[in-house]
Design a protein around this motif. Structure first.
Motif, PDB file in Angstrom:
ATOM      1  N   GLU A 128       0.947  -1.344  -0.115  1.00  0.00           N
ATOM      2  CA  GLU A 128      -0.104  -0.076   0.127  1.00  0.00           C
ATOM      3  C   GLU A 128       0.879   1.347   0.035  1.00  0.00           C
ATOM      4  OE1 GLU A 128      -4.102   1.994   2.224  1.00  0.00           O
ATOM      5  OE2 GLU A 128      -2.949   0.089   2.917  1.00  0.00           O
ATOM      6  N   ILE A 129       0.634   2.130  -0.869  1.00  0.00           N
ATOM      7  CA  ILE A 129       1.106   3.567  -0.745  1.00  0.00           C
ATOM      8  C   ILE A 129       0.233   4.492  -0.482  1.00  0.00           C
ATOM      9  CG2 ILE A 129       2.307   4.963  -2.234  1.00  0.00           C
ATOM     10  CD1 ILE A 129       3.216   2.744  -3.919  1.00  0.00           C
ATOM     11  N   ARG A 130       0.552   5.550   0.358  1.00  0.00           N
ATOM     12  CA  ARG A 130      -0.396   6.564   0.487  1.00  0.00           C
ATOM     13  C   ARG A 130       0.532   7.866   0.562  1.00  0.00           C
ATOM     14  NH1 ARG A 130      -0.984   3.434   5.322  1.00  0.00           N
ATOM     15  NH2 ARG A 130      -2.502   2.042   5.389  1.00  0.00           N
ATOM     16  N   THR A 131       0.217   8.934  -0.236  1.00  0.00           N
ATOM     17  CA  THR A 131       0.850  10.073  -0.466  1.00  0.00           C
ATOM     18  C   THR A 131      -0.024  11.179  -0.436  1.00  0.00           C
ATOM     19  OG1 THR A 131       2.204  11.155  -2.152  1.00  0.00           O
ATOM     20  CG2 THR A 131       0.303   9.841  -3.207  1.00  0.00           C
ATOM     21  N   TYR A 132       0.614  12.159   0.194  1.00  0.00           N
ATOM     22  CA  TYR A 132      -0.230  13.502  -0.064  1.00  0.00           C
ATOM     23  C   TYR A 132       0.661  14.758  -0.529  1.00  0.00           C
ATOM     24  CZ  TYR A 132      -1.301  18.398   1.932  1.00  0.00           C
ATOM     25  OH  TYR A 132      -1.567  19.546   2.110  1.00  0.00           O
ATOM     26  N   GLU A 133       0.275  15.286  -1.310  1.00  0.00           N
ATOM     27  CA  GLU A 133       0.969  16.559  -2.135  1.00  0.00           C
ATOM     28  C   GLU A 133       0.367  17.801  -1.970  1.00  0.00           C
ATOM     29  OE1 GLU A 133       3.671  16.945  -3.816  1.00  0.00           O
ATOM     30  OE2 GLU A 133       4.480  14.714  -4.295  1.00  0.00           O
TER      31      GLU A 133
END
Length: 304
Positions: A128-133
Motif C-alpha cells: 500500500e502507498i499513501r501519498t499527500y501532495e
C-alpha cells in the motif's frame, strides 16, 4: 503496523536517513541498519562478524552504514552465523534484492536523483502507498506533459526534461501492473490548491486534470481532494509518502522530500505518527463525489 518491529533507543538517529545527491543507496542503508540491529540483539561485536566474512572491522562498519555494496556471499554467511529467524531471513533477502536491483528505472538514472530512484524501487515491493501532495499532482498520477513541464523549470536540457516524462509513464505502467497482479493499493491525497496551479499552461493542466478524473475508476486507486478549509490544522506543510510492505518485506517507511534531498523514516513510532497524520487527512478530505466535483470545477475554470 511495521513488518519487522524494532524498538530503538529514543536518541537513535539512524532510522531517519537523510539522503542527498551522491549519498549511499537507501537499500544499502536499510540492509546495513537491519544487519546491525540483528547483531546487537544477539550481543555480537563487529569483530565477530568480520571474522566470519574474512574481512576487517572497518569493512563491517561500512556495510552497516550502507557505504559499500553488500556482497551476497558475505550477507549469506552473516545470516547463517547469526542464526536469523525465517522472517528475518526473508527481510534480508528482500533488502539484498533491492540493493542489487537493476530493473527498469535504472535506465533513467541520468535524470533521477538517488534518493528518488530508491523510492521508485521500493514502490514495487509495497502492498500500500499513501501519498499527500500540496504543490503538484503526485508523481504516480502525472501525465507525461505535466511531468515534462515541471522538469523544464529545473533542467536546461530539453532532452532530460523529456526523459523525466518517459520515467513518469514507465512508473505508472509498473504500478498499474502491481495493482492488478499484486493487489497494491494507492491512496493519493491532493491539496485543492494543486488544482488551481496551471503547471505547463492551460492545455497541459486540462489534460492532467482530465487524466486525474479517469483514474477514479482505476483498480485499487483512491484519490481524494483536501479542500482549502480543511488543511489548516491537519495538513503537513510538505509532501509525504508512506509505504506499507508485506510481512516478509522490509519495515514500513515514510518518505519526506526536500528541495535537494529526502528523509527516509523507518522507526516504528515515527512511521505510525505519519500514518496517523495521513489517516486524519483522509477523514477531512472530500469524499469521492465531491473530489470529482472539485476537479471538474477546476477544469471549468481553465476552459472558460
Amino acid at each position: 503496523m511495521p513488518a519487522v518491529s524494532r524498538v530503538l533507543p529514543e536518541d537513535q538517529d539512524a532510522t531517519v536517513t537523510q539522503l542527498r545527491p551522491g549519498s549511499p543507496d537507501i537499500a544499502n542503508l536499510m540492509l546495513g541498519e537491519f544487519l546491525r540491529q540483528c547483531r546487537e540483539e544477539r550481543g555480537l561485536k563487529q569483530a565477530d562478524l568480520a571474522y566470519v566474512i574474512r574481512a576487517s572491522v572497518s569493512k563491517v562498519s561500512r556495510l552497516e552504514r550502507g557505504e559499500s555494496p553488500p556482497r551476497p556471499r558475505d550477507v549469506d554467511d552473516l545470516v547463517e552465523y547469526m542464526k536469523l529467524s525465517r522472517q528475518e531471513r526473508r527481510t534480508v533477502e528482500r533488502l539484498l534484492d533491492q540493493a542489487r536491483d537493476s530493473r527498469w528505472y535504472q535506465k533513467f538514472s541520468d535524470v533521477t536523483p538517488t534518493y528518488l530512484r530508491r523510492l521508485i524501487a521500493l514502490e514495487g515491493s509495497a502492498r500500500e502507498i499513501r501519498t499527500y501532495e500540496n504543490q503538484v499532482i503526485p508523481g504516480v498520477l502525472q501525465t507525461r506533459e505535466y511531468a515534462v513541464s515541471l522538469a523544464r523549470a529545473v533542467r536546461r536540457n530539453e532532452r532530460e526534461a523529456e526523459r523525466v516524462g518517459e520515467l513518469r509513464q514507465e512508473r505508472q505502467k509498473y504500478l498499474r501492473e502491481a495493482r492488478l497482479h499484486r493487489n497494491l493499493r494507492l491512496t493519493a491525497l491532493i491539496d485543492e490548491g494543486v488544482l488551481r496551479r496551471p503547471r505547463g499552461g492551460a492545455r497541459v493542466m486540462l489534460e492532467q486534470l482530465e487524466f486525474l478524473l479517469q483514474q477514479f475508476d482505476a483498480k485499487r486507486t483512491n484519490i481524494r481532494i483536501v479542500p482549502f478549509d480543511c488543511v489548516g490544522d491537519v495538513a503537513p506543510p510538505y509532501a509525504v509518502a508512506q509505504l506499507d510492505f508485506p510481512s516478509e518485506g522490509p519495515a514500513d517507511i515514510v518518505y519526506v522530500e526536500h528541495i535537494n534531498g529526502a528523509d527516509y523514516i523507518t522507526r516504528a513510532d515515527m512511521v505510525d505518527k505519519y500514518r496517523n497524520d495521513l489517516h486524519q487527512l483522509m477523514r477531512v478530505a472530500a469524499d469521492r463525489a465531491e473530489s470529482k466535483r472539485l476537479i471538474r470545477k477546476a477544469i471549468g475554470r481553465l476552459e472558460s
